[in-house]
Design a protein around this motif. Structure first.
Motif, PDB file in Angstrom:
ATOM      1  N   GLY A  51      18.972  54.908 -24.797  1.00 52.05           N
ATOM      2  CA  GLY A  51      18.646  56.310 -24.550  1.00 52.05           C
ATOM      3  C   GLY A  51      17.426  56.502 -23.691  1.00 52.05           C
ATOM      4  O   GLY A  51      16.874  57.614 -23.644  1.00 52.05           O
ATOM      5  N   GLY A  52      16.973  55.443 -23.010  1.00 53.01           N
ATOM      6  CA  GLY A  52      15.801  55.568 -22.159  1.00 53.01           C
ATOM      7  C   GLY A  52      16.088  56.326 -20.879  1.00 53.01           C
ATOM      8  O   GLY A  52      17.230  56.722 -20.590  1.00 53.01           O
ATOM      9  N   SER A  53      15.044  56.539 -20.105  1.00 55.58           N
ATOM     10  CA  SER A  53      15.189  57.223 -18.818  1.00 55.58           C
ATOM     11  C   SER A  53      14.415  56.440 -17.762  1.00 55.58           C
ATOM     12  O   SER A  53      13.181  56.397 -17.798  1.00 55.58           O
ATOM     13  CB  SER A  53      14.670  58.651 -18.912  1.00 55.58           C
ATOM     14  N   PRO A  54      15.103  55.770 -16.839  1.00 56.04           N
ATOM     15  CA  PRO A  54      16.565  55.704 -16.733  1.00 56.04           C
ATOM     16  C   PRO A  54      17.148  54.782 -17.798  1.00 56.04           C
ATOM     17  O   PRO A  54      16.494  53.875 -18.283  1.00 56.04           O
ATOM     18  CB  PRO A  54      16.788  55.131 -15.315  1.00 56.04           C
ATOM     19  N   ALA A  55      18.418  55.045 -18.145  1.00 56.73           N
ATOM     20  CA  ALA A  55      19.073  54.256 -19.183  1.00 56.73           C
ATOM     21  C   ALA A  55      19.400  52.859 -18.657  1.00 56.73           C
ATOM     22  O   ALA A  55      19.722  52.677 -17.474  1.00 56.73           O
ATOM     23  CB  ALA A  55      20.347  54.957 -19.629  1.00 56.73           C
ATOM     24  N   LEU A  56      19.303  51.885 -19.535  1.00 58.03           N
ATOM     25  CA  LEU A  56      19.662  50.504 -19.219  1.00 58.03           C
ATOM     26  C   LEU A  56      20.946  50.154 -19.952  1.00 58.03           C
ATOM     27  O   LEU A  56      21.194  50.629 -21.070  1.00 58.03           O
ATOM     28  CB  LEU A  56      18.540  49.548 -19.619  1.00 58.03           C
ATOM     29  N   ARG A  57      21.740  49.291 -19.308  1.00 54.84           N
ATOM     30  CA  ARG A  57      23.052  48.959 -19.868  1.00 54.84           C
ATOM     31  C   ARG A  57      23.210  47.456 -20.005  1.00 54.84           C
ATOM     32  O   ARG A  57      22.530  46.672 -19.330  1.00 54.84           O
ATOM     33  CB  ARG A  57      24.184  49.505 -18.983  1.00 54.84           C
ATOM     34  N   ALA A  58      24.133  47.083 -20.865  1.00 57.03           N
ATOM     35  CA  ALA A  58      24.500  45.684 -21.053  1.00 57.03           C
ATOM     36  C   ALA A  58      25.961  45.651 -21.498  1.00 57.03           C
ATOM     37  O   ALA A  58      26.523  46.666 -21.936  1.00 57.03           O
ATOM     38  CB  ALA A  58      23.607  45.004 -22.094  1.00 57.03           C
ATOM     39  N   SER A  59      26.579  44.508 -21.348  1.00 58.41           N
ATOM     40  CA  SER A  59      27.986  44.371 -21.737  1.00 58.41           C
ATOM     41  C   SER A  59      28.223  42.953 -22.230  1.00 58.41           C
ATOM     42  O   SER A  59      27.479  42.030 -21.909  1.00 58.41           O
ATOM     43  CB  SER A  59      28.919  44.705 -20.566  1.00 58.41           C
ATOM     44  N   ARG A  60      29.281  42.824 -22.990  1.00 61.82           N
ATOM     45  CA  ARG A  60      29.688  41.521 -23.509  1.00 61.82           C
ATOM     46  C   ARG A  60      31.217  41.455 -23.471  1.00 61.82           C
ATOM     47  O   ARG A  60      31.910  42.338 -23.972  1.00 61.82           O
ATOM     48  CB  ARG A  60      29.207  41.346 -24.946  1.00 61.82           C
ATOM     49  N   GLY A  61      31.737  40.433 -22.775  1.00 68.89           N
ATOM     50  CA  GLY A  61      33.180  40.262 -22.686  1.00 68.89           C
ATOM     51  C   GLY A  61      33.722  39.510 -23.893  1.00 68.89           C
ATOM     52  O   GLY A  61      33.125  38.554 -24.379  1.00 68.89           O
ATOM     53  N   VAL A  62      34.860  39.973 -24.368  1.00 69.33           N
ATOM     54  CA  VAL A  62      35.530  39.341 -25.507  1.00 69.33           C
ATOM     55  C   VAL A  62      36.970  39.045 -25.089  1.00 69.33           C
ATOM     56  O   VAL A  62      37.696  39.959 -24.679  1.00 69.33           O
ATOM     57  CB  VAL A  62      35.513  40.250 -26.753  1.00 69.33           C
ATOM     58  N   ARG A  63      37.343  37.781 -25.146  1.00 67.91           N
ATOM     59  CA  ARG A  63      38.723  37.393 -24.822  1.00 67.91           C
ATOM     60  C   ARG A  63      39.543  37.386 -26.113  1.00 67.91           C
ATOM     61  O   ARG A  63      39.202  36.688 -27.064  1.00 67.91           O
ATOM     62  CB  ARG A  63      38.750  36.024 -24.165  1.00 67.91           C
ATOM     63  N   VAL A  64      40.596  38.207 -26.116  1.00 66.37           N
ATOM     64  CA  VAL A  64      41.430  38.347 -27.306  1.00 66.37           C
ATOM     65  C   VAL A  64      42.849  37.890 -26.956  1.00 66.37           C
ATOM     66  O   VAL A  64      43.639  38.655 -26.394  1.00 66.37           O
ATOM     67  CB  VAL A  64      41.443  39.800 -27.816  1.00 66.37           C
ATOM     68  N   PRO A  65      43.196  36.635 -27.242  1.00 63.68           N
ATOM     69  CA  PRO A  65      44.580  36.207 -27.053  1.00 63.68           C
ATOM     70  C   PRO A  65      45.477  36.751 -28.163  1.00 63.68           C
ATOM     71  O   PRO A  65      45.031  36.975 -29.292  1.00 63.68           O
ATOM     72  CB  PRO A  65      44.483  34.674 -27.108  1.00 63.68           C
TER      73      PRO A  65
END
Length: 811
Positions: free
Chosen positions: A424-438
């Protein structure tokens, strides 16, 4: 009430004194008496009658305006008119007596009145100062005395008699001693050695109590500083400095400035600053201080997530001998900025997910955090792309990746899910995590053949174990659920069981012949092939196979009627002398158990060679005169006729025809007798018969040429399909193609049936001839899989040519 009684007694005493002293009146009144208080009956004490005080104008002539008393005109009593303060009127004098003059007019007479103001305990002891600072060297000896200034009390007598007490201390006590003066001396006495390092300052309270009732007290604070030889240490103007800095403050920025002063002079006044300790100790290289000015600056970057607060102990030291120092504390509070992106961890992953998993199944557990605080550390999460999975919050910072929609492994076998987080900062920072689902397979698909009906061509007399075709069923499942085994289902066309003729390899789907096929016994075999997967429970699919047996030239022509078991014999016919050319004298009848080209017969005159008076129709078998018969030809002609089929290799049969040359009448009688299976034609109507035969021959030659061309084309296409690496299977479900041939080479189209063909007087037979060139399959007919692709089914070209010889006409 007690005061009134005392006042009456005082009046009586004054009256008695008046009588003894020759008329002087004395009164006594306590200080702070209320206004209106009666001091004494002055008129009565002066010997005036009642009512004379006003008539003779009795009044008070005060020598001092502060007397605070007056004479009541009505009663002639002396009363208090204003506040009487003994300390203000008389100070420390005792007793405090006020001399008053009372004047009586008519006749004029003066009286002297003495008013004594008595003391009450209305003043507490007072010290010259509320606080007394003492500096005592720590080297001072026990019993050393230090003079203190005592308290004073404005009262007199017992109300001014003072006593002193000191707050509990193991190092000091107070003591009063009489001196030559009228006052007592007060001393502070050391009772225990001093230690500046242990107690640099002693804070004591000195209390003075008077002897009044009730007792009144006064206090003075004693601040005793224990000094070294350098008796004044530098002192900061603040003991604690509070500073707030954002964590992204640039290096070199001024944090704060500390300031200390020393009341000493010279070198004892000069000071220097240093950072004594820093908490935590790992941050000792983040701040620096200027030794002269006391400016503290930032020399290294700060990190709120590592340390939120720094505590600096700054020491200031003078340059005395020995040097004296003091300390202050600088508290630096680090303010958070949004310099940390959210972090996403997969704490638990349950994969693969069965494709029949129910909605709501938990696939993974995730933990999301942000090292920042406040709004900068408040994180929201979502799944991208939106699909069969979603996020559910379990508790703070923990989420579950759950199934929102049904899965289908055959459509999508694996998902790449990205869990995204934003603070919720300004500017907002983002992150992601990939999950492989067979997605794991379940047996939800039955094997499916590429065609519902397969058309297979097989030559008769094939060897047992020969491969006839290869079938392939696709199962989109995997592993055992997609492993297909093949088998032949019981049943067939016309009561023939498919399992008695063919077998299917369980793994490859190849169709093998169990025994040689005989076209003359079985033209069409229809059976079902079942494909079953290895799932639990197993699923199956079926396909229908139509096996058409192709004729081979394994039967030689047979003459009708046969004169011997060998297929050869002597036939008899009669011809009339003078018969014109083209006169039919006999007809050779033959049949072939085969069909198509293998059953297409042709007749040749083998003997006599050269110039024979007879000739044989190539396809009709009719024996006719080649020229007019003459007597020179002899009474009998022996003809050897060979009947051949069009098979490869060709098979043949021979017939011997003995033609007797007789007169016309005899030939007619012989023909009518029917002594032979061959019918002799009369010489009558020779020209018309000869013309019809000539026309027939022309059309027959045209038909033979056309059929020969088609035959060559069919042979080429069939050879290509025969030597192709895959079995000859038609490219799709469709109608069965059969070709039937007559004795003159006619073909007709049929659906699963053969047309009956009758040749002369012989029994009917079914002929089949199919041309199946092996063309490549149409686009889109191939299915990608790890199994080998089944052979492409060829395209069937049907030649539908009906050539029938009846009564001399070509249809």
């Amino acid at each position: 009430m007690v005061e009134c009684v005392c006042a009456v007694l005082r009046v009586l005493v004054l009256q008695a004194a008046w009588a003894l002293c020759g008329g002087q009146v004395r009164y006594s009144v306590p200080e702070e008496a209320k206004a209106g208080t009666v001091v004494g009956r002055l008129a009565q004490d002066l010997g005036l009658e009642a009512g004379e005080a006003e008539a003779r104008r009795l009044r008070l002539v005060a020598q001092d305006r502060r007397a605070g008393v007056e004479v009541s005109r009505a009663s002639g009593a002396l009363v208090v008119s204003s506040r009487l303060d003994r300390e203000e009127l008389c100070g420390k004098s005792a007793p405090c007596a006020l001399r008053l003059e009372v004047l009586v007019e008519r006749p004029l007479r003066v009286f002297h009145v003495e008013l004594e103001v008595t003391d009450i305990n209305d003043n507490a002891p007072i010290f010259p100062a509320t606080r007394k600072n003492l500096s005592i060297a720590e080297s001072s000896m026990v019993s050393s005395r230090f003079l203190l200034e005592g308290a004073s009390d404005a009262d007199i007598g017992a109300n001014a008699q003072l006593s002193y007490t000191l707050s509990p201390s193991e190092h000091f006590k107070v003591q009063e001693e009489n001196s030559n003066s009228r006052t007592k001396s007060l001393f502070l006495i050391i009772t225990k050695p001093l230690d500046r390092e242990m107690v640099p300052v002693h804070n004591l309270v000195l209390t003075a109590s008077d002897g009044g009732r009730p007792t009144l007290t006064g206090t003075m604070e004693l601040v005793i500083s224990v000094l070294d030889a350098n008796d004044n240490a530098p002192q900061f103007n603040q003991s604690v400095y509070n500073v707030h800095l954002p964590e992204d403050t640039v290096e070199g920025m001024l944090v704060t400035r500390v300031n200390a002063s020393d009341p000493d002079e010279g070198s004892n006044r000069d000071v220097k600053y240093e950072i004594d300790t820093v908490l935590p100790s790992s941050a000792s290289d983040i701040f620096s201080i200027d030794v002269e000015s006391g400016e503290i600056r930032l020399i290294s970057a700060m990190d709120y997530e590592a340390i939120t607060m720094y505590e600096l102990h700054v020491k200031v030291t003078d340059k005395g001998t020995p040097p004296l120092s003091s300390q202050c504390k600088v508290v630096v509070e680090v303010l958070d900025v949004n310099d940390n992106a959210p972090e996403v961890w997969v704490t638990s992953l349950s994969v693969p997910v069965p494709e029949d998993a129910s909605v709501g199944t938990v696939v993974a557990l995730l933990s999301v955090s942000d090292r920042d605080s406040g709004a900068n550390g408040r994180v929201r999460c979502w799944v991208w792309p939106s699909g069969p999975f979603g996020l559910e919050a379990t508790f703070a910072g923990s989420y579950s990746l759950v199934l929102r929609e049904a899965l289908d492994r055959e459509r999508v076998s694996e998902y790449e899910v990205e869990v995204r987080a934003e603070d919720g900062g300004s500017p907002a920072l983002r992150a992601s995590r990939g999950v492989r689902v067979p997605v794991s397979d379940v047996n939800d698909n039955a094997p499916a053949f590429s065609q519902a009906v397969y058309t297979v061509l097989a030559r008769e007399n094939n060897a047992a174990g020969a491969e006839l075709a290869r079938l392939w069923a696709q199962d989109p499942d995997e592993a055992g659920n997609g492993r297909v085994s093949y088998s032949v289902a019981e049943g067939g066309v016309g009561g023939a069981a498919g399992s008695s003729y063919v077998s299917v390899d369980a793994e490859s789907g190849r169709v093998w012949a169990l025994q040689p096929l005989d076209y003359e016994e079985l033209q069409v075999l229809q059976f079902e092939v079942r494909a079953v997967d290895a799932g639990e429970p197993p699923l199956c699919g079926n396909a229908t196979v139509q096996l058409f047996v192709l004729d081979e030239n394994d039967n030689a022509p047979a003459l009708l009627p046969a004169s011997s078991g060998s297929g050869s014999g002597t036939l008899w016919a009669w011809a009339a002398w003078g018969a014109p050319a083209g006169q039919v004298v006999a007809k050779i009848r033959a049949v072939d158990a085969d069909s198509g080209y293998n059953a297409w017969l042709r007749y040749e005159l083998w003997e006599p060679r050269g110039k024979s008076p007879f000739r044989v129709g190539l396809y009709s078998g009719e024996v006719s005169t080649a020229r007019a018969l003459e007597e020179a030809d002899g009474p009998r002609q022996r003809l050897v006729i060979v009947v051949r089929d069009h098979g490869e290799p060709a098979r043949s049969a021979t017939a011997t025809l003995s033609v007797s040359l007789v007169e016309g009448a005899e030939a007619a009688l012989a023909a009518g007798a029917g002594s032979s299976s061959l019918v002799a034609r009369s010489a009558m109507g020779g020209e018309s018969g000869s013309g019809a035969a000539a026309a027939t021959n022309v059309w027959l030659v045209v038909a033979i040429c056309a059929v020969s061309s088609l035959f060559l084309l069919a042979v080429v296409l069939y050879g290509a399909s025969r030597w192709a690496p895959r079995a000859a299977v038609l490219a799709g479900p469709g109608p069965t193609t059969l070709v039937c041939a007559s004795e003159v080479g006619s073909w007709s189209y049929s659906q699963r049936h053969s047309r009956s063909l009758c040749v002369a007087d012989g029994a009917g037979k079914s002929d089949l001839m199919v041309f199946s060139p092996n063309f490549p399959p149409p686009p889109g007919s191939m299915v990608k899989d790890t199994h080998p692709e089944p052979p492409a089914l060829g395209t069937c070209f049907v030649v539908n040519l009906v050539l029938e010889y009846k009564t001399g006409k070509l249809w």
